[in-house]
Design an enzyme around this catalytic site. Sequence first.
Site, PDB file in Angstrom:
ATOM      1  N   CYS A  69      -5.636   0.256   5.693  1.00 52.56           N
ATOM      2  CA  CYS A  69      -6.096   1.650   5.700  1.00 52.56           C
ATOM      3  C   CYS A  69      -7.283   1.902   4.781  1.00 52.56           C
ATOM      4  O   CYS A  69      -7.870   2.976   4.785  1.00 52.56           O
ATOM      5  CB  CYS A  69      -4.958   2.596   5.336  1.00 52.56           C
ATOM      6  SG  CYS A  69      -4.575   2.637   3.572  1.00 52.56           S
TER       7      CYS A  69
ATOM      8  N   ASP B 215      21.846   0.369 -17.287  1.00 52.35           N
ATOM      9  CA  ASP B 215      21.656  -0.824 -16.465  1.00 52.35           C
ATOM     10  C   ASP B 215      20.649  -1.749 -17.148  1.00 52.35           C
ATOM     11  O   ASP B 215      19.485  -1.397 -17.312  1.00 52.35           O
ATOM     12  CB  ASP B 215      21.131  -0.389 -15.084  1.00 52.35           C
ATOM     13  CG  ASP B 215      20.926  -1.562 -14.149  1.00 52.35           C
ATOM     14  OD1 ASP B 215      21.107  -2.727 -14.581  1.00 52.35           O
ATOM     15  OD2 ASP B 215      20.584  -1.324 -12.983  1.00 52.35           O
TER      16      ASP B 215
ATOM     17  N   CYS C 161       0.059   3.063   3.553  1.00 56.04           N
ATOM     18  CA  CYS C 161       0.418   2.536   4.877  1.00 56.04           C
ATOM     19  C   CYS C 161       1.400   1.366   4.834  1.00 56.04           C
ATOM     20  O   CYS C 161       1.884   0.922   5.875  1.00 56.04           O
ATOM     21  CB  CYS C 161      -0.841   2.123   5.633  1.00 56.04           C
ATOM     22  SG  CYS C 161      -1.538   0.587   5.038  1.00 56.04           S
TER      23      CYS C 161
ATOM     24  N   CYS D 108       0.826  -1.208   0.000  1.00 57.03           N
ATOM     25  CA  CYS D 108       0.000   0.000   0.000  1.00 57.03           C
ATOM     26  C   CYS D 108       0.862   1.260   0.000  1.00 57.03           C
ATOM     27  O   CYS D 108       1.764   1.406   0.823  1.00 57.03           O
ATOM     28  CB  CYS D 108      -0.920  -0.002   1.211  1.00 57.03           C
ATOM     29  SG  CYS D 108      -1.920   1.491   1.327  1.00 57.03           S
TER      30      CYS D 108
ATOM     31  N   CYS E 230      -6.396  -2.177   0.144  1.00 52.97           N
ATOM     32  CA  CYS E 230      -5.521  -2.297   1.306  1.00 52.97           C
ATOM     33  C   CYS E 230      -6.360  -2.727   2.509  1.00 52.97           C
ATOM     34  O   CYS E 230      -7.313  -2.048   2.874  1.00 52.97           O
ATOM     35  CB  CYS E 230      -4.832  -0.967   1.604  1.00 52.97           C
ATOM     36  SG  CYS E 230      -3.925  -1.019   3.166  1.00 52.97           S
TER      37      CYS E 230
HETATM   38 ZN   LIG Z   1      -2.995   0.998   3.262  1.00 48.89          ZN
END
Ligand SMILES: [Zn+2]
Length: 466
Positions: free
Chosen positions: A240, A371, A218, A215, A237
């Site tokens: 949250c 790269d 969070c 997330c 999520c």
């Molecule tokens: Zn979250």
Amino acid sequence: MSKKPFVIQTILAVASCKLTRAALRVSGRGGGTALPGKVAMRFERNILAVTSKGMDIIIVTGTNGKTTTSNMLEHALTARGDDVLANKSGANLLSGVTAEITCSADWLGRPKKHTAVIECDEGALKQVVPLTHPKVIVVTNLFRDQLDRYGEVMHTLEEIRKGVRKVPGSVLCLNADCSLTSSLALDAPNKVVYYGLEVPYGDQSGAGVSDAMHCIRCGAKYDYEYRTYAHLGSFRCPKCGYRRTDPDVSVTSIDSMTAQGSEVHMEVAGRPLKEPVHIGLPAIYNIYNACAAIAAYRAFGGDAEEVAASLADVNSCFGRMETFMPGSQPVQMILVKNPAGCSQSIGYLTGLDEDFVLVVCLNDRTADGHDVSWIWDAEYEKLAEDGHVRRIYVSGDRAGDMMVRLKYAGIPEEKISAGCTDKDILKMSAESELPVFVLPNYTAMLSLRSVFSEATGKKDFWEKQA
Ligand SMILES: [Zn+2]
């Protein structure tokens, strides 16, 4: 914004831009598409603000699908009769966008075309939007790309966010299925239109490439109701509550997918479109690009049915699924530049029910990123499992790294030919009795494309422009 330039500065900037471009074309160096912009900006740094004034502009940014989405929009707008300016050359930094728009203005810097579809580099967005004030900004998706040029994907997201903050009046068209892209709406006052897929696609295990497992708010691990590809899907999520927003433009069913294109059913603003939508380009990511184009076209004041109908005969463009016929078999070029896009292209190839020859070209020049370790995150293993891949040719500055990667993917060494030049690839393709697919990264695509264009009589992009 800086003060209004004097007329003389504007005239000098516009004249230098046009003359530099003319000189480059006469000398056959049409590829120097950013230089005229750089020269113009020496006379007037913000000349783009003058030469784009009064234009209605759509800007398309994001990791993958910028060029194709722009091409779909240009196609639809042209079909309805607009005289559209587009930066087809792929010069999508501030200097390139400045060159394209300034060269098309009159000598006093007044725009001659009134509609523009501009593909813009994610890092350059914050410079381009305050000068152009686009009506619509499309953000297609965010994947890990060319690490040594942009840093991590979160850095790229922040760069885009800085751009969006400068133009609260622009409508945002965001991929609802990309947790990174749709987070741009969290703190933006802009009007937002979302697009996405309401149906799962492919492997639902979440294996493979994922650039955004956790997330963005969070850090908890996302739950998925369903996935489409890479980290795209209906995410939520558990901690949250940050979750996918229901899209305004959505695919409700995928009815068919072939090498020629897809047929899908779509809903716009809660109502099904009258006809199924034919998308004249193959693969799942072009279904997303089609959704992006429809969402942006509507936000630009157009009709959804109209743009949807135009997608059936949209052409592939400049190394994105572009097809050449050097002999009896088609040669299709698919630009790959990051793990997610590359895995999707491989998924497209292994989903075809026919034998084919594959060419893989890997360079490591500045425009590619030095790269090349991203090749280890792309799913070349799928090629080993697919009996339809008859032979693989490898070329480019980093052909050695690619050989190692293919060997580790489980592809038998006797199936691979290394050390090919562009000319060798052309000769092989012309003599091939099987269709040929080429997966080049950016500069490899430019050089191969020019060899194939010359052999097959296709024009280069700067010759196409009026
Ligand atoms: Zn979250």
